[in-house]
Scaffold this motif. Structure first.
Motif, PDB file in Angstrom:
ATOM      1  N   UNK B 195      20.820  27.463   0.259  1.00  0.00           N
ATOM      2  CA  UNK B 195      20.564  26.167  -0.354  1.00  0.00           C
ATOM      3  C   UNK B 195      20.641  26.370  -1.858  1.00  0.00           C
ATOM      4  N   UNK B 196      21.261  25.427  -2.552  1.00  0.00           N
ATOM      5  CA  UNK B 196      21.353  25.553  -4.005  1.00  0.00           C
ATOM      6  C   UNK B 196      20.350  24.599  -4.647  1.00  0.00           C
ATOM      7  N   UNK B 197      19.445  25.194  -5.419  1.00  0.00           N
ATOM      8  CA  UNK B 197      18.389  24.407  -6.071  1.00  0.00           C
ATOM      9  C   UNK B 197      18.616  24.475  -7.586  1.00  0.00           C
ATOM     10  N   UNK B 198      18.751  23.309  -8.211  1.00  0.00           N
ATOM     11  CA  UNK B 198      18.966  23.254  -9.653  1.00  0.00           C
ATOM     12  C   UNK B 198      17.848  22.420 -10.279  1.00  0.00           C
ATOM     13  N   UNK B 200      14.818  22.715  -9.862  1.00  0.00           N
ATOM     14  CA  UNK B 200      13.809  22.438  -8.840  1.00  0.00           C
ATOM     15  C   UNK B 200      14.225  21.429  -7.782  1.00  0.00           C
ATOM     16  N   UNK B 201      15.478  20.993  -7.839  1.00  0.00           N
ATOM     17  CA  UNK B 201      15.937  19.947  -6.906  1.00  0.00           C
ATOM     18  C   UNK B 201      17.104  20.474  -6.064  1.00  0.00           C
ATOM     19  N   UNK B 202      17.100  20.130  -4.787  1.00  0.00           N
ATOM     20  CA  UNK B 202      18.193  20.557  -3.902  1.00  0.00           C
ATOM     21  C   UNK B 202      19.472  19.823  -4.286  1.00  0.00           C
ATOM     22  N   UNK B 203      20.519  20.576  -4.634  1.00  0.00           N
ATOM     23  CA  UNK B 203      21.750  19.943  -5.092  1.00  0.00           C
ATOM     24  C   UNK B 203      22.988  20.423  -4.350  1.00  0.00           C
ATOM     25  N   UNK B 204      22.820  21.219  -3.328  1.00  0.00           N
ATOM     26  CA  UNK B 204      24.020  21.615  -2.602  1.00  0.00           C
ATOM     27  C   UNK B 204      23.766  22.778  -1.666  1.00  0.00           C
ATOM     28  N   UNK B 205      24.848  23.197  -1.028  1.00  0.00           N
ATOM     29  CA  UNK B 205      24.734  24.311  -0.078  1.00  0.00           C
ATOM     30  C   UNK B 205      25.902  25.279  -0.256  1.00  0.00           C
ATOM     31  N   UNK B 206      25.663  26.488   0.234  1.00  0.00           N
ATOM     32  CA  UNK B 206      26.722  27.502   0.322  1.00  0.00           C
ATOM     33  C   UNK B 206      26.973  27.707   1.818  1.00  0.00           C
ATOM     34  N   UNK B 207      28.227  27.690   2.209  1.00  0.00           N
ATOM     35  CA  UNK B 207      28.547  27.943   3.620  1.00  0.00           C
ATOM     36  C   UNK B 207      29.555  29.072   3.724  1.00  0.00           C
ATOM     37  N   UNK B 480      26.623  31.970  -4.397  1.00  0.00           N
ATOM     38  CA  UNK B 480      27.830  32.515  -3.743  1.00  0.00           C
ATOM     39  C   UNK B 480      27.817  34.041  -3.791  1.00  0.00           C
ATOM     40  N   UNK B 481      27.484  34.539  -4.971  1.00  0.00           N
ATOM     41  CA  UNK B 481      27.443  35.996  -5.136  1.00  0.00           C
ATOM     42  C   UNK B 481      26.408  36.626  -4.215  1.00  0.00           C
ATOM     43  N   UNK B 482      25.231  36.006  -4.162  1.00  0.00           N
ATOM     44  CA  UNK B 482      24.169  36.532  -3.292  1.00  0.00           C
ATOM     45  C   UNK B 482      24.622  36.561  -1.836  1.00  0.00           C
ATOM     46  N   UNK B 483      25.322  35.481  -1.434  1.00  0.00           N
ATOM     47  CA  UNK B 483      25.775  35.397  -0.037  1.00  0.00           C
ATOM     48  C   UNK B 483      26.792  36.504   0.255  1.00  0.00           C
ATOM     49  N   UNK B 484      27.740  36.699  -0.673  1.00  0.00           N
ATOM     50  CA  UNK B 484      28.754  37.742  -0.473  1.00  0.00           C
ATOM     51  C   UNK B 484      28.110  39.118  -0.435  1.00  0.00           C
ATOM     52  N   UNK B 485      27.131  39.296  -1.293  1.00  0.00           N
ATOM     53  CA  UNK B 485      26.468  40.598  -1.368  1.00  0.00           C
ATOM     54  C   UNK B 485      25.790  40.928  -0.043  1.00  0.00           C
ATOM     55  N   UNK B 486      25.123  39.934   0.521  1.00  0.00           N
ATOM     56  CA  UNK B 486      24.403  40.144   1.777  1.00  0.00           C
ATOM     57  C   UNK B 486      25.385  40.509   2.900  1.00  0.00           C
ATOM     58  N   UNK B 487      26.523  39.817   2.911  1.00  0.00           N
ATOM     59  CA  UNK B 487      27.536  40.088   3.934  1.00  0.00           C
ATOM     60  C   UNK B 487      28.085  41.504   3.783  1.00  0.00           C
ATOM     61  N   UNK B 488      28.386  41.882   2.544  1.00  0.00           N
ATOM     62  CA  UNK B 488      28.904  43.241   2.292  1.00  0.00           C
ATOM     63  C   UNK B 488      27.889  44.296   2.703  1.00  0.00           C
ATOM     64  N   UNK B 489      26.622  43.974   2.433  1.00  0.00           N
ATOM     65  CA  UNK B 489      25.562  44.920   2.787  1.00  0.00           C
ATOM     66  C   UNK B 489      25.522  45.136   4.302  1.00  0.00           C
TER      67      UNK B 489
END
Lengths: 250, 638
Positions: B195-198, B200-207, B480-489
């Motif tokens: 979830x992308x929070x900007x 303090x407000x939810x403004x989008x998602x990463x899929x 996005x970076x965090x998501x890619x990092x987790x997948x690589x891990x």
């Protein structure tokens, strides 16, 4: 509980653009009470342990209702049992030392994505073309204000049971989707709520179906034989009649 | 300890919802198209919400991890959907449906939400009928009803044993209508990973695009999660294989509180476990208890096949213990009683962990054809799986994890503690308290999607001044970076143990220590073990393949990683709640006759947990529950 040793010939294909081929796997000590997909799970665990890519296959509810799973098993969509999805096929229906050939559902309109996984988005596009009653949320009348004779409701239900698995397309020599499309058309055509858009619906859906590249019906009845939900070819008759009528009247 | 404000509208209970609707801010029809709304999940709640908001004029982006919206697990619901229509003239009313739901939930749900649900219930049936849902009908053409657990009226509408399927196909058709109208953009085979929070407000998602493996960003003015329940944390459950906690959990890690995670429903009538290879358990609808009678042999270790045990030697224990509700007691009670009988050694089947659900008396009374017309597909499914014919022999059943009453905390508007993030259906915690009544999940999913969110979301949109945000914002890039990092891990560990092996280990532990009965010792033990399993997972899991392709093992690995964190919170919640209520049964807290004993003085609240880091203790927030319209009493179904 007896155990089965089996030889599997499985279609492996890396992605939509790569050529595929059959690979042979030995399945040892499979419990006869396991489902077909649980048998594939066992193979996949072994492949993963060996550092190989497991067989990709779509599945979800494993109760025969979501329509996600499906493969051609020994030449038959969803395998040898009538009105049974692949997830509900159990290994007790196979014999020790059987060879089982497993392939994806194949048709140009529902292309292979990987191994046994296919792309059925064509079905969604056909439904989007008109497979609904255009009622806005909030505008519905009291439910019992419109009576539906029990036999009509049950007829509608019989057609509405279609799970959209695409076995009918895979089984048809013409790769026709007419059983799928006509099931939705019939479901709505036999109910009073579906009348106002009935003819418009059939024209739009049939055109969408043709545009996706599905073939036509030549009365082979293979779709009905393969359908895990027992959807009848009579639905296609209704669709054809309505389509004919629509073309005469509009 | 922080106290949560549910923003319950003023006024008497019966007027709260209409007061709310009158006072809430609206968005002008021409302005609606300027707002993009993300809906994640296309089950009953998600499809209904996406379709309805699109009809109103919002630009909706709908996401599903499946190949089609129609595959969502709502489709597997069998028995029916409740509505206070009182078509049977047997004393039903909005008030009674409200009361039954509050009582069924063992006084751990929010009065105002439950009353709203009961008010809306009748509109849902109208809507579904208009869509062409082929509900069961009488010969007269009128709609037919049947009864369900925890109620004494017949208010359940159904379509054979496929009610969920027919309702989902209705919602799906409404959704596809709006796709055709250009108001919904559909994104299939996308799994939400953040979830992308900007500000303090939810403004989008990463899929993650499951076909290409690409990480994609989508921005919006509000994000709606309708991503279902977490019962697959037990590994074996009646949930579909893909059901997971990932979207909810990752939103939790971005600030959304998780409420009552220990409230899980163990459904009494499922096909028993039979082998190690088993991947899931199959539900046999509660509606079967209308005509099926539950029994065990009167003596222990009776190993005769059930049909050879004479009538006089059978104990119909639910009818004996609960004469007013009989076989139709609520699920938590039925499950616990089945477990108790089996623990006493009276269970049947190859494992001794099964009881009979017997239709012979009903077949004799009504004829096999009537029973077939009511339950045909269920009987067929039972025979396919077990190889035994329930028309001739009693079904063997045992409880299995089925539904999550807990979920992300939401206020009356269905908004989580992250502004702009709304949670619908099973994914939220709101309406079922500590135990859900049968045929109420479909009701809640559709109520949230068709009628609640379309009234509450505009209030948020109209009341906020949202700045223009695009996916170029650094917060998207970071996520996005965090998501890619987790997948690589995950791909880089290259260990020895499969994802499923870890999932099974966690599931068995939870079933054992945090299942139908829980105690301090077992929960404490689980709390010690889960971090150990999690640590081993991150050191020794094997995930084959690569990231830029369809990789089902990688998908499962991400979900199991989240279950390994979530499971700990579930146990923590169960340990902190030193009372028994509904599906949460603490062995230390029971009445002299073995029923759940609540502790209203200390625990009459919603426990909502805040995330402080994977290995850090979570913060407990409380929403006190006040009961103004119903007295807080000990439940009795005797």
């Amino acid at each position: 509980m007896s155990k089965l040793d089996l030889t599997l010939k499985v279609w492996r294909q890396k992605d939509a653009n790569s050529p595929g081929k059959f690979e042979i796997y030995l399945a040892r000590g499979i419990d006869e009470d396991a489902s077909f997909l649980e048998m594939l799970d066992v193979i996949n665990e072994e492949l993963t342990q060996k550092g190989q890519d497991p067989i990709a296959f779509d599945h979800d509810c494993r109760e025969g209702i979501c329509g996600t799973c499906g493969a051609v098993v020994n030449g038959r969509a969803h395998g040898p049992l009538k009105t049974t999805t692949l997830c509900q096929l159990h290994m007790r229906h196979f014999k020790n030392n059987d060879t089982i050939v497993i392939e994806p559902f194949r048709s140009r309109a529902i292309p292979v994505v990987r191994d046994l996984v296919i792309d059925r988005s064509a079905f969604d596009r056909v439904i989007a073309a008109g497979g609904y009653i255009s009622v806005r949320t909030g505008s519905a009348p009291e439910a019992n204000s419109m009576l539906v004779p029990k036999q009509d409701s049950e007829k509608g239900f019989d057609s509405a049971q279609c799970i959209g698995c695409a076995a009918c397309v895979a089984a048809c020599p013409n790769a026709s989707a007419m059983l799928f499309v006509s099931a939705k058309i019939s479901h709505l055509a036999v109910l009073p709520q579906g009348q106002p858009e009935r003819l418009k619906r059939v024209v739009k859906m049939v055109h969408a179906m043709d545009k996706e590249g599905f073939g036509n019906c030549s009365n082979e009845y293979e779709c009905e034989a393969a359908c895990p939900k027992g959807i009848k070819v009579a639905n296609i008759n209704l669709m054809n009649r309505d389509f004919f009528k629509a073309n005469l009247t509009t | 300890m922080p106290v949560l404000d549910a923003k319950i509208p003023e006024g008497p209970l019966e007027e709260k919802w209409s007061n709310y609707k009158f006072k809430s801010k609206l968005v002008n029809p021409t302005n609606r198209r300027k707002h993009t709304i993300i809906v994640v999940g296309t089950g009953l709640a998600g499809s209904a919400a996406a379709a309805t908001l699109a009809e109103q004029g919002y630009q909706v982006k709908a996401f599903t991890m499946h190949d089609s919206p129609r595959r969502a697990h709502s489709i597997a619901a069998q028995g029916g959907i409740n509505a206070a229509k009182n078509y049977c003239n047997d004393g039903d009313s909005v008030r009674r449906l409200f009361y039954d739901t509050i009582k069924g939930g063992d006084f751990r749900s929010r009065e105002a939400n439950v009353h709203r649900l009961a008010e809306i219930s009748a509109n849902i049936i109208d809507q579904c009928v208009a869509q062409g849902v082929p509900f069961a009908r009488e010969y007269s053409g009128y709609l037919e009803n049947r009864s369900f657990g925890g109620t004494q009226v017949s208010r359940t509408f159904y379509a054979k044993g496929q009610t969920g399927q027919q309702l989902l196909l209705g919602a799906y058709s409404a959704l596809m209508k709006e796709v055709d109208n250009g108001n919904v953009t559909l994104y299939t085979r996308r799994e939400m990973v953040d979830l992308v929070v900007i500000d303090g407000i939810a403004r989008g998602i990463i899929v993650r695009n499951e076909i290409t493996g690409k990480i994609e960003s989508y921005a919006a003015d509000a994000v709606l999660l309708a991503t279902g329940g977490y019962t697959n944390v037990f590994f074996l459950s009646t949930n579909a294989m893909g059901c997971n906690v990932t979207a909810a959990w990752r939103a939790h890690k971005k600030g959304a509180l998780f409420a009552n995670p220990c409230y899980t429903q163990i459904h009494p009538t499922c096909i028993p476990v039979h082998g190690e290879y088993q991947s899931k358990l199959t539900l046999m609808s509660e509606s079967l208890r209308n005509d099926g009678r539950v029994w065990v042999p009167k003596v222990k270790e009776d190993r005769r096949p059930p049909h050879l045990i004479p009538e006089a030697e059978r104990d119909y224990f639910l009818e004996r213990k609960y004469p007013s509700f009989g076989n139709l007691v609520p699920r938590d009670l039925a499950s616990r009683n089945v477990k108790e009988q089996c623990d006493q050694g009276k269970g049947l089947g190859s494992t001794g962990f099964a009881v009979c659900l017997d239709f012979s008396e009903s077949i004799k009374r009504l004829g096999a054809d009537v029973i077939r017309s009511r339950y045909e597909n269920l009987f067929e499914m039972y025979e396919k799986i077990t190889g035994s014919d329930p028309y001739k022999e009693p079904m063997l059943i045992y409880p299995a994890p089925h539904y999550a009453m807990g979920g992300l905390w939401v206020d009356y508007d269905l908004m989580s503690t992250v502004p702009g993030l709304f949670v619908l259906g099973e994914a939220n915690f709101s309406d079922h308290g500590a135990n859900r009544l049968g045929a109420s999940a479909l009701m809640q999913g559709l109520a949230d999607g068709y009628f609640v969110i379309p009234s509450t979301l505009p209030n948020y949109i109209a009341g906020s001044s949202l700045s223009q945000v695009t996916t170029d914002h650094p917060a998207f890039k970071q996520a996005e970076e965090d998501a890619s990092k987790k997948i690589k891990q995950l791909l880089g560990i290259k260990g020895k143990k499969t994802v499923d092996a870890f999932h099974r280990e966690l599931g068995l532990l939870l079933w054992d220590k945090c299942g139908m009965a829980r105690n301090e010792e077992g929960l404490t033990e689980a709390l010690k073990k889960i971090p150990e399993i999690r640590q081993e997972f991150w050191e020794n899991v094997t995930v084959s393949g690569s990231e830029g392709e369809l990789n089902q093992t990688l998908e499962r690995a991400g979900r199991v990683a989240d279950f390994l964190e979530f499971g700990e919170l579930m146990v923590q919640d169960a340990l902190h709640r030193r009372e028994s209520c509904g599906g949460h049964f603490r062995e230390e807290c029971q009445t002299p006759d073995g029923e759940a004993a609540r502790n209203d003085d200390q625990f009459c609240y919603v426990g909502a947990w805040g995330f402080n880091g994977v290995d850090a203790a979570p913060t407990l927030h409380k929403e006190p529950l006040t009961f103004e319209s119903v007295p807080l009493t000990q439940r009795s179904y005797r």
